[in-house]
Write a protein that holds these residues in place. Sequence first.
Motif, PDB file in Angstrom:
ATOM      1  N   GLU A 143     -36.018   3.254   4.228  1.00 44.13           N
ATOM      2  CA  GLU A 143     -35.880   3.770   5.585  1.00 44.13           C
ATOM      3  C   GLU A 143     -35.058   2.821   6.456  1.00 44.13           C
ATOM      4  OE1 GLU A 143     -39.791   6.644   6.039  1.00 44.13           O
ATOM      5  OE2 GLU A 143     -39.881   4.641   6.930  1.00 44.13           O
ATOM      6  N   GLY A 144     -35.163   1.517   6.185  1.00 45.93           N
ATOM      7  CA  GLY A 144     -34.358   0.550   6.924  1.00 45.93           C
ATOM      8  C   GLY A 144     -32.871   0.718   6.645  1.00 45.93           C
ATOM      9  N   LYS A 145     -32.532   0.974   5.376  1.00 50.46           N
ATOM     10  CA  LYS A 145     -31.120   1.182   5.022  1.00 50.46           C
ATOM     11  C   LYS A 145     -30.570   2.446   5.681  1.00 50.46           C
ATOM     12  CE  LYS A 145     -31.338  -1.203   0.553  1.00 50.46           C
ATOM     13  NZ  LYS A 145     -31.324  -1.045  -0.920  1.00 50.46           N
ATOM     14  N   ALA A 146     -31.369   3.504   5.717  1.00 50.85           N
ATOM     15  CA  ALA A 146     -30.924   4.743   6.361  1.00 50.85           C
ATOM     16  C   ALA A 146     -30.678   4.521   7.852  1.00 50.85           C
ATOM     17  CB  ALA A 146     -31.962   5.842   6.153  1.00 50.85           C
ATOM     18  N   GLU A 147     -31.543   3.761   8.482  1.00 47.08           N
ATOM     19  CA  GLU A 147     -31.378   3.489   9.906  1.00 47.08           C
ATOM     20  C   GLU A 147     -30.166   2.597  10.161  1.00 47.08           C
ATOM     21  OE1 GLU A 147     -31.549   3.481  13.828  1.00 47.08           O
ATOM     22  OE2 GLU A 147     -32.663   4.821  12.489  1.00 47.08           O
ATOM     23  N   GLU A 148     -29.931   1.651   9.269  1.00 44.89           N
ATOM     24  CA  GLU A 148     -28.744   0.790   9.406  1.00 44.89           C
ATOM     25  C   GLU A 148     -27.461   1.612   9.342  1.00 44.89           C
ATOM     26  OE1 GLU A 148     -28.716  -2.346   6.556  1.00 44.89           O
ATOM     27  OE2 GLU A 148     -30.629  -3.174   7.244  1.00 44.89           O
ATOM     28  N   LEU A 149     -27.417   2.552   8.402  1.00 41.59           N
ATOM     29  CA  LEU A 149     -26.233   3.413   8.293  1.00 41.59           C
ATOM     30  C   LEU A 149     -26.013   4.206   9.575  1.00 41.59           C
ATOM     31  CD1 LEU A 149     -26.471   4.852   4.663  1.00 41.59           C
ATOM     32  CD2 LEU A 149     -24.720   3.314   5.560  1.00 41.59           C
ATOM     33  N   ARG A 150     -27.061   4.757  10.114  1.00 46.42           N
ATOM     34  CA  ARG A 150     -26.933   5.560  11.334  1.00 46.42           C
ATOM     35  C   ARG A 150     -26.563   4.681  12.533  1.00 46.42           C
ATOM     36  NH1 ARG A 150     -31.355   8.703   8.791  1.00 46.42           N
ATOM     37  NH2 ARG A 150     -30.446  10.759   8.305  1.00 46.42           N
ATOM     38  N   ALA A 151     -27.072   3.455  12.558  1.00 45.64           N
ATOM     39  CA  ALA A 151     -26.707   2.535  13.637  1.00 45.64           C
ATOM     40  C   ALA A 151     -25.216   2.185  13.561  1.00 45.64           C
ATOM     41  CB  ALA A 151     -27.553   1.267  13.546  1.00 45.64           C
ATOM     42  N   MET A 152     -24.695   1.988  12.337  1.00 41.51           N
ATOM     43  CA  MET A 152     -23.251   1.720  12.163  1.00 41.51           C
ATOM     44  C   MET A 152     -22.427   2.906  12.625  1.00 41.51           C
ATOM     45  SD  MET A 152     -23.444  -0.121   8.422  1.00 41.51           S
ATOM     46  CE  MET A 152     -21.677   0.024   8.143  1.00 41.51           C
ATOM     47  N   ALA A 153     -22.907   4.111  12.327  1.00 40.61           N
ATOM     48  CA  ALA A 153     -22.173   5.308  12.734  1.00 40.61           C
ATOM     49  C   ALA A 153     -22.165   5.470  14.254  1.00 40.61           C
ATOM     50  CB  ALA A 153     -22.800   6.540  12.084  1.00 40.61           C
ATOM     51  N   ARG A 154     -23.268   5.087  14.894  1.00 39.62           N
ATOM     52  CA  ARG A 154     -23.303   5.165  16.356  1.00 39.62           C
ATOM     53  C   ARG A 154     -22.332   4.169  16.982  1.00 39.62           C
ATOM     54  NH1 ARG A 154     -28.955   5.952  15.372  1.00 39.62           N
ATOM     55  NH2 ARG A 154     -29.363   3.705  15.629  1.00 39.62           N
ATOM     56  N   ALA A 155     -22.168   3.031  16.325  1.00 40.51           N
ATOM     57  CA  ALA A 155     -21.245   2.015  16.843  1.00 40.51           C
ATOM     58  C   ALA A 155     -19.787   2.385  16.571  1.00 40.51           C
ATOM     59  CB  ALA A 155     -21.561   0.658  16.219  1.00 40.51           C
ATOM     60  N   ASN A 156     -19.550   3.120  15.488  1.00 38.58           N
ATOM     61  CA  ASN A 156     -18.191   3.526  15.129  1.00 38.58           C
ATOM     62  C   ASN A 156     -18.199   5.029  14.859  1.00 38.58           C
ATOM     63  OD1 ASN A 156     -15.649   3.955  14.109  1.00 38.58           O
ATOM     64  ND2 ASN A 156     -15.738   2.297  12.587  1.00 38.58           N
ATOM     65  N   GLU A 157     -17.767   5.800  15.832  1.00 34.80           N
ATOM     66  CA  GLU A 157     -17.856   7.257  15.756  1.00 34.80           C
ATOM     67  C   GLU A 157     -17.008   7.844  14.627  1.00 34.80           C
ATOM     68  OE1 GLU A 157     -16.955   8.876  19.541  1.00 34.80           O
ATOM     69  OE2 GLU A 157     -18.703   7.985  20.532  1.00 34.80           O
ATOM     70  N   GLU A 208     -23.677  10.554   7.309  1.00 30.00           N
ATOM     71  CA  GLU A 208     -24.849  11.430   7.299  1.00 30.00           C
ATOM     72  C   GLU A 208     -25.258  11.842   5.887  1.00 30.00           C
ATOM     73  OE1 GLU A 208     -28.119  12.808   8.643  1.00 30.00           O
ATOM     74  OE2 GLU A 208     -26.673  11.761   9.926  1.00 30.00           O
ATOM     75  N   LYS A 209     -24.272  12.037   5.020  1.00 31.05           N
ATOM     76  CA  LYS A 209     -24.600  12.443   3.654  1.00 31.05           C
ATOM     77  C   LYS A 209     -25.390  11.349   2.935  1.00 31.05           C
ATOM     78  CE  LYS A 209     -22.518  14.266  -0.580  1.00 31.05           C
ATOM     79  NZ  LYS A 209     -21.241  14.650  -1.249  1.00 31.05           N
ATOM     80  N   GLU A 210     -24.908  10.096   3.072  1.00 32.08           N
ATOM     81  CA  GLU A 210     -25.607   8.975   2.440  1.00 32.08           C
ATOM     82  C   GLU A 210     -26.982   8.762   3.068  1.00 32.08           C
ATOM     83  OE1 GLU A 210     -22.601   9.013   3.547  1.00 32.08           O
ATOM     84  OE2 GLU A 210     -21.205   8.322   1.997  1.00 32.08           O
ATOM     85  N   ALA A 211     -27.058   8.894   4.409  1.00 32.85           N
ATOM     86  CA  ALA A 211     -28.334   8.702   5.100  1.00 32.85           C
ATOM     87  C   ALA A 211     -29.329   9.788   4.717  1.00 32.85           C
ATOM     88  CB  ALA A 211     -28.116   8.695   6.612  1.00 32.85           C
TER      89      ALA A 211
END
Length: 321
Positions: free
Chosen positions: A15-29, A34-37
Amino acid sequence: MTNYLEFEKPLAEIEGKAEELRAMARANEEMDVEKEAAALDKKAADLLGELYKDMTAWRKCQVARHPDRPHCMDYVNALFSEFTPLAGDRNFADDLAIIGGLARLGDQPVVVLGQEKGHDTKTRILRNFGMARPEGYRKAARLMDLADRFGLPLITLVDTTGAYPGKGAEERGQSEAIARATERSLNMKSPVISVIIGEGGSGGAVALATANKVMMLEHSVYSVISPEGCASILWKDAEKMREAAEALRLTAQDLKELGVIDRIIAEPVGGAQRAPEDTMAAVGRALQVELTALMKKMDGDTLMKQRREKFLKIGSKGLAA
Protein backbone atom coordinates in the motif's frame (compact mmCIF):
# COMPACT_ATOMS: atom_id res chain seq x y z
CA MET A 1 -2.41 7.58 8.46
CA THR A 2 -2.99 3.83 8.64
CA ASN A 3 -1.72 2.04 11.75
CA TYR A 4 -0.44 -1.37 10.67
CA LEU A 5 -0.20 -4.34 13.02
CA GLU A 6 2.89 -6.53 13.15
CA PHE A 7 1.48 -9.21 10.86
CA GLU A 8 0.32 -6.54 8.37
CA LYS A 9 3.84 -5.33 7.49
CA PRO A 10 3.84 -6.94 4.00
CA LEU A 11 0.55 -5.16 3.34
CA ALA A 12 2.03 -1.86 4.50
CA GLU A 13 4.82 -2.16 1.92
CA ILE A 14 2.43 -2.76 -0.98
CA GLU A 15 0.00 0.00 0.00
CA GLY A 16 2.95 2.32 0.63
CA LYS A 17 4.28 1.73 -2.89
CA ALA A 18 0.86 2.45 -4.40
CA GLU A 19 0.63 5.70 -2.47
CA GLU A 20 4.15 6.69 -3.52
CA LEU A 21 3.23 6.22 -7.17
CA ARG A 22 0.13 8.37 -6.80
CA ALA A 23 2.09 11.04 -4.93
CA MET A 24 4.62 11.16 -7.82
CA ALA A 25 1.77 11.51 -10.29
CA ARG A 26 0.29 14.39 -8.30
CA ALA A 27 3.66 16.13 -8.39
CA ASN A 28 4.10 15.50 -12.12
CA GLU A 29 0.81 15.60 -14.02
CA GLU A 30 2.44 14.08 -17.13
CA MET A 31 3.03 10.78 -15.35
CA ASP A 32 0.38 8.10 -15.77
CA VAL A 33 0.77 5.55 -12.99
CA GLU A 34 -2.83 4.55 -12.43
CA LYS A 35 -2.44 1.17 -14.10
CA GLU A 36 0.54 0.24 -11.92
CA ALA A 37 -1.14 1.65 -8.80
CA ALA A 38 -4.34 -0.27 -9.53
CA ALA A 39 -2.33 -3.48 -9.86
CA LEU A 40 -0.78 -2.82 -6.46
CA ASP A 41 -4.23 -2.10 -5.03
CA LYS A 42 -5.42 -5.48 -6.32
CA LYS A 43 -2.39 -7.20 -4.84
CA ALA A 44 -2.99 -5.46 -1.51
CA ALA A 45 -6.67 -6.43 -1.44
CA ASP A 46 -5.80 -10.08 -2.12
CA LEU A 47 -3.15 -10.06 0.59
CA LEU A 48 -5.55 -8.41 3.06
CA GLY A 49 -8.04 -11.19 2.48
CA GLU A 50 -5.36 -13.82 3.05
CA LEU A 51 -4.09 -12.17 6.25
CA TYR A 52 -7.59 -12.06 7.75
CA LYS A 53 -8.51 -15.59 6.72
CA ASP A 54 -8.21 -18.30 9.40
CA MET A 55 -6.50 -15.93 11.84
CA THR A 56 -4.72 -17.22 14.93
CA ALA A 57 -6.03 -16.29 18.37
CA TRP A 58 -3.05 -14.01 19.01
CA ARG A 59 -3.64 -12.10 15.78
CA LYS A 60 -7.25 -11.60 16.81
CA CYS A 61 -5.99 -10.18 20.11
CA GLN A 62 -3.90 -7.69 18.18
CA VAL A 63 -6.85 -6.69 16.00
CA ALA A 64 -9.16 -6.37 19.02
CA ARG A 65 -6.69 -3.89 20.52
CA HIS A 66 -6.14 -1.90 17.34
CA PRO A 67 -6.14 1.83 18.21
CA ASP A 68 -8.30 2.69 15.19
CA ARG A 69 -11.17 0.33 16.05
CA PRO A 70 -14.35 2.25 16.87
CA HIS A 71 -14.77 2.66 20.61
CA CYS A 72 -17.81 2.96 22.86
CA MET A 73 -18.53 6.64 22.26
CA ASP A 74 -18.22 6.11 18.50
CA TYR A 75 -21.01 3.53 18.70
CA VAL A 76 -23.12 5.74 20.96
CA ASN A 77 -22.82 8.67 18.57
CA ALA A 78 -23.48 6.52 15.48
CA LEU A 79 -26.32 4.29 16.70
CA PHE A 80 -28.19 6.16 19.41
CA SER A 81 -30.09 9.43 19.42
CA GLU A 82 -30.88 11.79 22.30
CA PHE A 83 -28.04 10.39 24.39
CA THR A 84 -28.10 11.98 27.84
CA PRO A 85 -25.05 11.01 29.92
CA LEU A 86 -25.57 10.29 33.61
CA ALA A 87 -22.59 10.64 35.94
CA GLY A 88 -21.42 9.44 39.32
CA ASP A 89 -22.06 6.56 41.68
CA ARG A 90 -23.66 8.77 44.40
CA ASN A 91 -20.98 7.49 46.74
CA PHE A 92 -17.44 8.51 45.80
CA ALA A 93 -16.85 9.94 42.31
CA ASP A 94 -17.58 9.76 38.61
CA ASP A 95 -15.45 7.19 36.80
CA LEU A 96 -14.82 8.33 33.23
CA ALA A 97 -13.77 4.84 32.10
CA ILE A 98 -17.45 3.89 32.10
CA ILE A 99 -19.96 6.01 30.23
CA GLY A 100 -23.70 5.57 30.52
CA GLY A 101 -26.98 7.30 30.14
CA LEU A 102 -30.41 7.44 28.57
CA ALA A 103 -30.78 7.24 24.81
CA ARG A 104 -32.94 5.96 21.97
CA LEU A 105 -32.17 3.06 19.67
CA GLY A 106 -34.45 3.89 16.79
CA ASP A 107 -37.73 4.73 18.51
CA GLN A 108 -37.01 2.60 21.59
CA PRO A 109 -35.85 4.37 24.80
CA VAL A 110 -32.92 2.48 26.34
CA VAL A 111 -30.15 2.79 28.88
CA VAL A 112 -26.71 2.38 27.33
CA LEU A 113 -23.51 1.54 29.23
CA GLY A 114 -19.98 0.92 28.06
CA GLN A 115 -16.25 1.17 28.66
CA GLU A 116 -14.45 3.91 26.78
CA LYS A 117 -10.70 3.59 26.15
CA GLY A 118 -10.10 6.93 24.42
CA HIS A 119 -8.51 7.65 21.03
CA ASP A 120 -5.35 9.61 21.83
CA THR A 121 -2.95 10.06 24.72
CA LYS A 122 -5.01 12.74 26.44
CA THR A 123 -8.35 10.90 26.26
CA ARG A 124 -6.77 7.53 27.11
CA ILE A 125 -5.36 8.97 30.32
CA LEU A 126 -8.69 10.69 31.04
CA ARG A 127 -10.55 7.39 30.54
CA ASN A 128 -7.87 5.34 32.35
CA PHE A 129 -7.52 3.23 29.18
CA GLY A 130 -11.02 1.81 29.75
CA MET A 131 -10.10 0.24 33.10
CA ALA A 132 -12.85 1.15 35.55
CA ARG A 133 -12.48 1.68 39.28
CA PRO A 134 -15.13 0.64 41.86
CA GLU A 135 -17.06 3.87 41.39
CA GLY A 136 -17.43 2.99 37.72
CA TYR A 137 -19.09 -0.33 38.48
CA ARG A 138 -21.25 1.29 41.15
CA LYS A 139 -22.33 3.84 38.55
CA ALA A 140 -23.15 0.94 36.23
CA ALA A 141 -25.24 -0.74 38.95
CA ARG A 142 -27.06 2.54 39.60
CA LEU A 143 -27.97 2.86 35.92
CA MET A 144 -29.08 -0.78 35.85
CA ASP A 145 -31.42 0.08 38.73
CA LEU A 146 -32.72 3.02 36.72
CA ALA A 147 -33.34 0.87 33.64
CA ASP A 148 -35.16 -1.76 35.68
CA ARG A 149 -37.29 0.76 37.54
CA PHE A 150 -38.61 2.28 34.32
CA GLY A 151 -38.71 -0.92 32.27
CA LEU A 152 -36.02 0.26 29.85
CA PRO A 153 -33.84 -2.21 27.91
CA LEU A 154 -30.16 -2.12 28.85
CA ILE A 155 -27.51 -2.20 26.11
CA THR A 156 -23.86 -2.56 27.06
CA LEU A 157 -20.76 -2.10 24.90
CA VAL A 158 -17.78 -3.94 26.37
CA ASP A 159 -14.19 -2.95 25.63
CA THR A 160 -11.70 -3.28 28.49
CA THR A 161 -8.54 -5.16 29.37
CA GLY A 162 -10.07 -5.55 32.83
CA ALA A 163 -10.94 -3.60 35.94
CA TYR A 164 -8.28 -1.24 37.29
CA PRO A 165 -6.00 -3.15 39.71
CA GLY A 166 -4.59 -0.14 41.58
CA LYS A 167 -4.22 0.19 45.35
CA GLY A 168 -6.98 2.80 45.67
CA ALA A 169 -9.41 0.67 43.69
CA GLU A 170 -8.77 -2.32 45.94
CA GLU A 171 -9.18 -0.17 49.05
CA ARG A 172 -12.58 1.00 47.81
CA GLY A 173 -13.83 -2.54 47.17
CA GLN A 174 -13.14 -3.33 43.53
CA SER A 175 -14.20 -6.99 43.64
CA GLU A 176 -17.34 -6.19 45.64
CA ALA A 177 -18.35 -3.46 43.18
CA ILE A 178 -17.90 -5.83 40.22
CA ALA A 179 -19.91 -8.53 41.99
CA ARG A 180 -22.72 -6.09 42.81
CA ALA A 181 -22.96 -4.93 39.19
CA THR A 182 -23.05 -8.56 38.00
CA GLU A 183 -25.72 -9.42 40.58
CA ARG A 184 -27.79 -6.38 39.64
CA SER A 185 -27.71 -7.32 35.99
CA LEU A 186 -28.77 -10.89 36.76
CA ASN A 187 -31.81 -9.62 38.67
CA MET A 188 -33.08 -7.18 36.04
CA LYS A 189 -36.51 -7.74 34.53
CA SER A 190 -35.73 -5.57 31.53
CA PRO A 191 -33.99 -7.00 28.44
CA VAL A 192 -30.19 -6.85 28.59
CA ILE A 193 -28.03 -7.09 25.46
CA SER A 194 -24.25 -6.91 25.45
CA VAL A 195 -21.79 -6.50 22.59
CA ILE A 196 -18.06 -7.19 22.97
CA ILE A 197 -16.68 -4.56 20.59
CA GLY A 198 -12.97 -5.01 21.33
CA GLU A 199 -11.50 -6.66 24.40
CA GLY A 200 -13.59 -8.37 27.03
CA GLY A 201 -11.24 -8.80 29.93
CA SER A 202 -11.98 -10.69 33.15
CA GLY A 203 -14.64 -9.67 35.70
CA GLY A 204 -14.33 -6.09 34.52
CA ALA A 205 -16.07 -7.20 31.33
CA VAL A 206 -18.48 -9.72 32.89
CA ALA A 207 -19.94 -6.99 35.13
CA LEU A 208 -21.35 -5.35 31.98
CA ALA A 209 -21.87 -8.50 29.92
CA THR A 210 -24.27 -10.51 32.12
CA ALA A 211 -26.95 -10.28 29.47
CA ASN A 212 -29.82 -12.18 27.87
CA LYS A 213 -27.95 -11.97 24.58
CA VAL A 214 -24.17 -11.62 24.37
CA MET A 215 -22.77 -10.77 20.95
CA MET A 216 -19.19 -10.36 19.78
CA LEU A 217 -17.62 -8.70 16.81
CA GLU A 218 -15.81 -11.21 14.62
CA HIS A 219 -12.30 -10.16 15.68
CA SER A 220 -12.99 -9.24 19.31
CA VAL A 221 -11.79 -11.36 22.24
CA TYR A 222 -13.33 -12.31 25.60
CA SER A 223 -11.42 -14.06 28.36
CA VAL A 224 -10.81 -14.42 32.08
CA ILE A 225 -7.27 -13.02 31.66
CA SER A 226 -5.08 -11.50 28.96
CA PRO A 227 -2.74 -13.85 27.06
CA GLU A 228 0.26 -12.00 28.50
CA GLY A 229 -1.05 -12.37 32.05
CA CYS A 230 -1.84 -16.03 31.51
CA ALA A 231 1.64 -16.70 30.09
CA SER A 232 3.27 -14.89 33.02
CA ILE A 233 1.40 -17.09 35.51
CA LEU A 234 1.66 -20.47 33.75
CA TRP A 235 5.08 -20.24 32.11
CA LYS A 236 6.65 -17.31 33.99
CA ASP A 237 7.24 -15.84 30.54
CA ALA A 238 4.97 -13.18 29.00
CA GLU A 239 6.54 -13.93 25.59
CA LYS A 240 4.52 -17.16 25.45
CA MET A 241 1.36 -15.09 24.90
CA ARG A 242 0.73 -16.78 21.55
CA GLU A 243 0.46 -20.21 23.17
CA ALA A 244 -1.67 -18.72 25.95
CA ALA A 245 -4.04 -17.09 23.48
CA GLU A 246 -4.69 -20.44 21.80
CA ALA A 247 -5.19 -22.23 25.12
CA LEU A 248 -7.62 -19.60 26.47
CA ARG A 249 -10.08 -20.08 23.56
CA LEU A 250 -10.89 -16.39 23.66
CA THR A 251 -12.04 -15.80 20.08
CA ALA A 252 -15.64 -15.18 19.09
CA GLN A 253 -15.67 -18.41 17.10
CA ASP A 254 -14.48 -20.50 20.07
CA LEU A 255 -16.89 -18.85 22.49
CA LYS A 256 -19.86 -19.33 20.17
CA GLU A 257 -19.00 -23.02 19.95
CA LEU A 258 -18.73 -23.23 23.75
CA GLY A 259 -22.08 -21.49 24.25
CA VAL A 260 -20.60 -18.49 26.08
CA ILE A 261 -21.90 -16.04 23.48
CA ASP A 262 -24.99 -16.10 21.28
CA ARG A 263 -24.04 -14.34 18.07
CA ILE A 264 -21.02 -13.25 16.03
CA ILE A 265 -21.26 -9.97 14.15
CA ALA A 266 -19.18 -10.04 10.96
CA GLU A 267 -16.54 -7.38 10.42
CA PRO A 268 -15.38 -6.01 7.06
CA VAL A 269 -12.29 -7.62 5.53
CA GLY A 270 -9.34 -6.14 7.38
CA GLY A 271 -11.26 -5.61 10.62
CA ALA A 272 -13.47 -2.90 12.07
CA GLN A 273 -10.61 -0.38 11.92
CA ARG A 274 -10.68 -0.38 8.11
CA ALA A 275 -14.41 0.30 7.79
CA PRO A 276 -15.72 1.62 11.12
CA GLU A 277 -18.98 2.96 9.70
CA ASP A 278 -19.88 -0.40 8.18
CA THR A 279 -19.00 -2.17 11.43
CA MET A 280 -21.11 0.15 13.56
CA ALA A 281 -24.03 -0.19 11.16
CA ALA A 282 -23.79 -4.00 11.44
CA VAL A 283 -23.84 -3.75 15.24
CA GLY A 284 -26.87 -1.48 15.06
CA ARG A 285 -28.77 -3.96 12.89
CA ALA A 286 -27.92 -6.83 15.24
CA LEU A 287 -29.06 -4.83 18.27
CA GLN A 288 -32.39 -4.00 16.63
CA VAL A 289 -33.04 -7.64 15.73
CA GLU A 290 -32.16 -9.05 19.16
CA LEU A 291 -33.96 -6.34 21.11
CA THR A 292 -37.14 -6.73 19.07
CA ALA A 293 -37.09 -10.49 19.62
CA LEU A 294 -36.55 -10.21 23.38
CA MET A 295 -39.28 -7.64 23.87
CA LYS A 296 -41.82 -9.63 21.86
CA LYS A 297 -41.16 -13.08 23.29
CA MET A 298 -40.44 -12.58 27.00
CA ASP A 299 -41.96 -10.84 30.01
CA GLY A 300 -39.86 -9.54 32.90
CA ASP A 301 -39.81 -12.71 34.98
CA THR A 302 -38.99 -14.83 31.93
CA LEU A 303 -36.17 -12.49 30.93
CA MET A 304 -34.62 -12.73 34.39
CA LYS A 305 -34.98 -16.52 34.49
CA GLN A 306 -33.53 -16.96 30.99
CA ARG A 307 -30.54 -14.78 31.85
CA ARG A 308 -29.77 -16.68 35.05
CA GLU A 309 -30.12 -20.08 33.39
CA LYS A 310 -27.93 -18.97 30.50
CA PHE A 311 -24.99 -18.25 32.81
CA LEU A 312 -25.54 -21.31 34.99
CA LYS A 313 -25.27 -23.49 31.88
CA ILE A 314 -21.94 -22.03 30.76
CA GLY A 315 -19.36 -24.79 30.83
CA SER A 316 -21.88 -27.63 30.94
CA LYS A 317 -21.20 -28.52 27.29
CA GLY A 318 -17.51 -29.01 28.03
CA LEU A 319 -18.26 -31.08 31.14
CA ALA A 320 -20.65 -33.30 29.25
CA ALA A 321 -18.04 -33.95 26.58
